[in-house]
Design a protein around this motif. Structure first.
Motif, PDB file in Angstrom:
ATOM      1  N   GLU A 224       0.805  -1.219   0.000  1.00 59.31           N
ATOM      2  CA  GLU A 224       0.000   0.000   0.000  1.00 59.31           C
ATOM      3  C   GLU A 224       0.842   1.275   0.000  1.00 59.31           C
ATOM      4  O   GLU A 224       0.553   2.220  -0.748  1.00 59.31           O
ATOM      5  CB  GLU A 224      -1.001   0.011   1.160  1.00 59.31           C
TER       6      GLU A 224
ATOM      7  N   ARG B 243      -3.068  -0.223   6.040  1.00 58.52           N
ATOM      8  CA  ARG B 243      -4.447   0.009   5.601  1.00 58.52           C
ATOM      9  C   ARG B 243      -4.763   1.485   5.717  1.00 58.52           C
ATOM     10  O   ARG B 243      -4.545   2.079   6.764  1.00 58.52           O
ATOM     11  CB  ARG B 243      -5.428  -0.790   6.453  1.00 58.52           C
ATOM     12  N   ARG B 244      -5.239   2.045   4.622  1.00 54.57           N
ATOM     13  CA  ARG B 244      -5.592   3.466   4.570  1.00 54.57           C
ATOM     14  C   ARG B 244      -4.450   4.361   5.032  1.00 54.57           C
ATOM     15  O   ARG B 244      -4.627   5.255   5.852  1.00 54.57           O
ATOM     16  CB  ARG B 244      -6.837   3.772   5.395  1.00 54.57           C
TER      17      ARG B 244
ATOM     18  N   THR C 273      -6.131  -0.595   0.271  1.00 58.57           N
ATOM     19  CA  THR C 273      -7.482  -0.199  -0.105  1.00 58.57           C
ATOM     20  C   THR C 273      -7.445   0.601  -1.425  1.00 58.57           C
ATOM     21  O   THR C 273      -6.424   1.183  -1.766  1.00 58.57           O
ATOM     22  CB  THR C 273      -8.108   0.680   1.002  1.00 58.57           C
TER      23      THR C 273
ATOM     24  N   ASP D 226      -8.548   3.427  -2.236  1.00 59.44           N
ATOM     25  CA  ASP D 226      -8.477   4.896  -2.204  1.00 59.44           C
ATOM     26  C   ASP D 226      -7.227   5.408  -1.491  1.00 59.44           C
ATOM     27  O   ASP D 226      -7.194   6.537  -1.018  1.00 59.44           O
ATOM     28  CB  ASP D 226      -9.736   5.477  -1.558  1.00 59.44           C
ATOM     29  N   THR D 227      -6.183   4.556  -1.421  1.00 59.12           N
ATOM     30  CA  THR D 227      -4.967   5.002  -0.764  1.00 59.12           C
ATOM     31  C   THR D 227      -3.802   4.948  -1.752  1.00 59.12           C
ATOM     32  O   THR D 227      -3.567   3.896  -2.330  1.00 59.12           O
ATOM     33  CB  THR D 227      -4.642   4.091   0.434  1.00 59.12           C
TER      34      THR D 227
ATOM     35  N   GLN E  36      -7.944   7.987  -5.094  1.00 55.23           N
ATOM     36  CA  GLN E  36      -9.040   7.141  -5.578  1.00 55.23           C
ATOM     37  C   GLN E  36      -8.769   6.506  -6.946  1.00 55.23           C
ATOM     38  O   GLN E  36      -9.594   5.762  -7.455  1.00 55.23           O
ATOM     39  CB  GLN E  36     -10.340   7.954  -5.605  1.00 55.23           C
TER      40      GLN E  36
ATOM     41  N   ASP F 234     -15.784  -2.073   8.481  1.00 51.19           N
ATOM     42  CA  ASP F 234     -15.605  -0.837   9.224  1.00 51.19           C
ATOM     43  C   ASP F 234     -16.787  -0.648  10.174  1.00 51.19           C
ATOM     44  O   ASP F 234     -17.841  -0.167   9.784  1.00 51.19           O
ATOM     45  CB  ASP F 234     -15.523   0.329   8.219  1.00 51.19           C
TER      46      ASP F 234
END
Ligand code: ATP
Ligand code: MG
Length: 652
Positions: free
Chosen positions: A106, A196-197, A336, A338-339, A342, A637
């Motif tokens: 990521e 994550r994120r 994810t 959007d990381t 987007q 979530d």
């Protein structure tokens, strides 16, 4: 809408008539042609025997199928090693330098792993697990983020003939502990954490909490984030200490075709998780064949990407076992969509020139919500085939996927299957089928599916009812771990007379006999005696230009039995107006009839979803009926429910 007495079968409401035949060029080069259906029809068993010959067996089977309903054994007497089939044989065939995995972390770090590298890594990991006491027949729990070690660990277990049980990295300590206890796992493989994120997200503390007081003897820990972790001396060992110092060769033995390969607990969308047991020869045969046939896979030229998590059955069959048994190059992504922005998915596709993308409707609808201008900034021209899995795909999301991602050219395969079925069961064949947006269409060659009514009678074309599988298939579950009664009860008791497997999903047949999945039987609504599928109402809502995503539930209603309550997410470009709800209600009435008009429409920022991307309608039912919320621990979530409730106070 005619007033009929309460029917036992589903009302058949939504009409969708667009069709998309494959292009002549695609059809011509396709791996599988129409004759496959005929061949399988003539002799289902020898069709699957031929598929099994895709694999390398050290000992041939003497009986293809032993069917002691509902217990199946496939390729009885045959012996193979699943990991050898996924790794070593490609190296032996001279393809060791081919990239097996382009891994994308990521934060943007990458790793490139060839089949030769993979062979060494799996061998080292198998040697390490052996040193830690893992033997054939044991169970190993894998609780890892989406890093290459997850695939390596699964293959190392397979190599030793030990069953793995992968648990989503996002699941809580409680979920992990229940699964450890149920499977009586001896070793747990985990990591300090994953990304994550945009942030490191710790795993080890949850693993520790889960393991305390269980029978787990050793914990093998991958360092991914480098953050400090709690440590139990004598029990915990680092992957880089124990695996890295092992010999990079491992002499494998072969195992019975029915040796357990893995136990995977279903995501728990509905009830207490079930430990679904899969074995080796039949499972790998169908994973490999379907990956070849449905994705039209060309191992020499394709760059394949399945954007699922390895903790879901899709990750097992279509990241690890199907693709690797076929020797393809694939992309694996940790994080994810959007990381850090987007467009991450499209950036990855552009970077690796991905040719085949397999993802879930929920992800596609999220992309719709974010807007088509985002993928438009990237070069997606390498894509030649798109897949969908996990939920019925709404026709409008399908069309969006085809147009904005597939360049109006790549065939879409909507694949219906379950943890229990092990591999794809119902899907178009991309070089053969004229696809229809929203329909999974046809049982694959060698698979027998039908839609039946309450009494088990096949419904005519145009009718609705329940999806059943009428003949055993190679990758079928062999049972629920330690609970044969529940196995019989859940899947085989409803149509015991006919001997059908009950899938738990509603479905209809259109006038051409094609199958449309309509969501889970437990989600079907009953409005004034009409049984209405959530999927059809959701698809009608998503066909409105302002709506990106919709979830519909039936809430108790004093006059109609149940009233339809819809939760909708608007598209990026759409604005909530004062009459949005009224307009959407009218839209549904126009699309599928007044009976399906939602009683209430609530605009929400998010929907509750499992980590595999399915909407948890039971939680929305709780909201719609003003109850306190049920179990939220398997939500991707858990804070989403607060968002929804907060948005509703003061709402209509
Ligand atoms: P649980 O059984 O614990 O509630 P789950 O059913 O969500 O969990 P999976 O085995 O991952 O776990 O999902 C299988 C289900 O997903 C199917 O029964 C069906 O409801 C849905 N599904 C999967 N693919 C499709 C598809 N292409 N079209 C329609 N529905 C699909
Ligand atoms: Mg299920």
């Amino acid at each position: 809408m005619t007033e009929e007495p309460a029917e036992a079968t589903l009302s058949n409401l939504l009409k969708e008539e667009r069709t998309f035949p494959p292009s002549a060029e695609f059809a011509e080069q396709a791996n599988v042609h129409a004759d496959a259906y005929e061949k399988a029809q003539n002799d289902r068993i020898s069709f699957w025997e031929e598929a099994a010959n895709r694999l390398d067996w050290s000992e041939p089977w003497h009986t293809a199928l032993e069917w002691n309903a509902p217990f199946a054994k496939w390729f009885v007497g045959g012996k193979l090693n699943v990991a050898y089939n996924c790794v070593d044989r490609h190296v032996e065939a001279g393809n060791g330098d081919r990239v097996a995995i382009h891994w994308e972390g990521e934060p943007g770090d990458t790793r490139t792993i060839t089949y030769s590298d993979l062979q060494k890594e799996v061998s080292k990991a198998a040697n390490a697990l052996h040193e830690l006491g893992v033997r054939t027949g044991d169970r190993v729990m894998i609780y890892l983020p989406m890093i290459p070690e997850a695939a390596v660990a699964m293959l190392a277990c397979a190599r030793l003939g030990a069953a793995h049980s992968v648990v989503f990295g996002g699941f809580s300590a409680d979920s992990l502990r229940n699964r450890i206890d149920d499977a009586q796992a001896k070793v747990v493989i985990t990591a300090d954490g994953g990304y994550r994120r945009g942030k490191p997200s710790a795993l080890k503390p949850a693993a520790d909490e889960a393991i305390a007081g269980t029978g787990v003897e050793k914990v093998l820990v991958v360092r991914r984030t480098g953050e400090d972790v709690p440590w139990t001396e004598g029990r915990d060992v680092w992957w880089h200490d124990v695996v890295d110092r092992q010999a990079d060769t491992h002499e494998h033995t072969t195992f019975d075709a029915e040796n357990p390969l893995f136990i995977l607990y279903t995501s728990g969308t509905t009830a207490k998780p079930k430990g679904i047991l899969h074995t080796s020869g039949g499972y790998l045969t169908q994973a490999s064949y379907t990956h070849h046939a449905v994705f039209d896979l060309k191992p020499e030229t394709d760059i394949y990407w399945c954007a699922a998590d390895i903790g879901w059955v899709t990750g097992h069959s279509y990241i690890v076992y199907g693709p690797l048994s076929n020797g393809v190059t694939q992309v694996m992504y940790e994080g994810t969509p959007d990381t850090p922005h987007q467009g991450r998915f499209w950036e990855i596709i552009q970077k690796y020139k991905v040719t085949i993308l397999y993802t879930a409707p929920t992800t596609i609808r999220t992309f719709m919500k974010w807007g088509a201008d985002i993928p438009a900034k990237f070069d997606l021209s390498s894509l030649r085939l798109l897949g969908s899995v996990g939920e019925p795909i709404n026709p409008e999301a399908w069309i969006w996927y085809r147009h904005h991602i597939g360049g109006d050219n790549a065939p879409i395969v909507d694949t219906w299957w379950q943890t229990e079925t092990g591999a794809i069961m119902v899907s178009p064949l991309p070089g053969v089928t004229s696809t229809k947006p929203g329909s999974a269409q046809k049982a694959l060659p060698g698979i027998s599916a039908d839609v039946v009514d309450e009494s088990g009678k096949s419904v005519p074309d145009g009718g609705g009812g329940y999806l059943v599988l009428t003949e055993p298939w190679p990758s079928m579950l062999r049972g629920i771990w330690g609970d044969d009664e529940r196995f019989k009860d859940t899947y085989w008791s409803r149509y015991s007379e006919q001997g059908y497997y009950f899938a738990g999903d509603g479905a209809k047949k259109d006038d051409d006999g094609d199958l449309w999945l309509l969501g889970r039987v437990d989600d079907v609504m009953n409005v004034s005696g009409h049984r209405i599928s959530t999927t059809e109402v959701e698809s009608a809502l998503v066909s409105h230009p302002s709506v990106a995503e919709a979830a519909v539930v039936g809430a108790t209603d004093p006059t109609t039995g149940q009233g339809i309550v819809a939760f909708v997410i608007l598209r990026g470009e759409a604005k909530e107006g004062t009459d949005t709800a009224a307009e959407l209600r009218q839209h549904v009435a126009r699309e599928i009839g007044p009976i399906a008009k939602p009683r209430q429409i609530l605009v929400v920022p998010e929907l509750p979803k499992t980590r595999s991307g399915k909407i948890m309608r039971r939680l929305l039912r709780d909201v719609a009926e003003n109850r306190s919320l049920g179990d939220v621990t398997t939500l991707a979530d858990p804070t989403v429910m607060n968002l929804i409730s907060a948005g509703l106070t003061g709402g209509k």
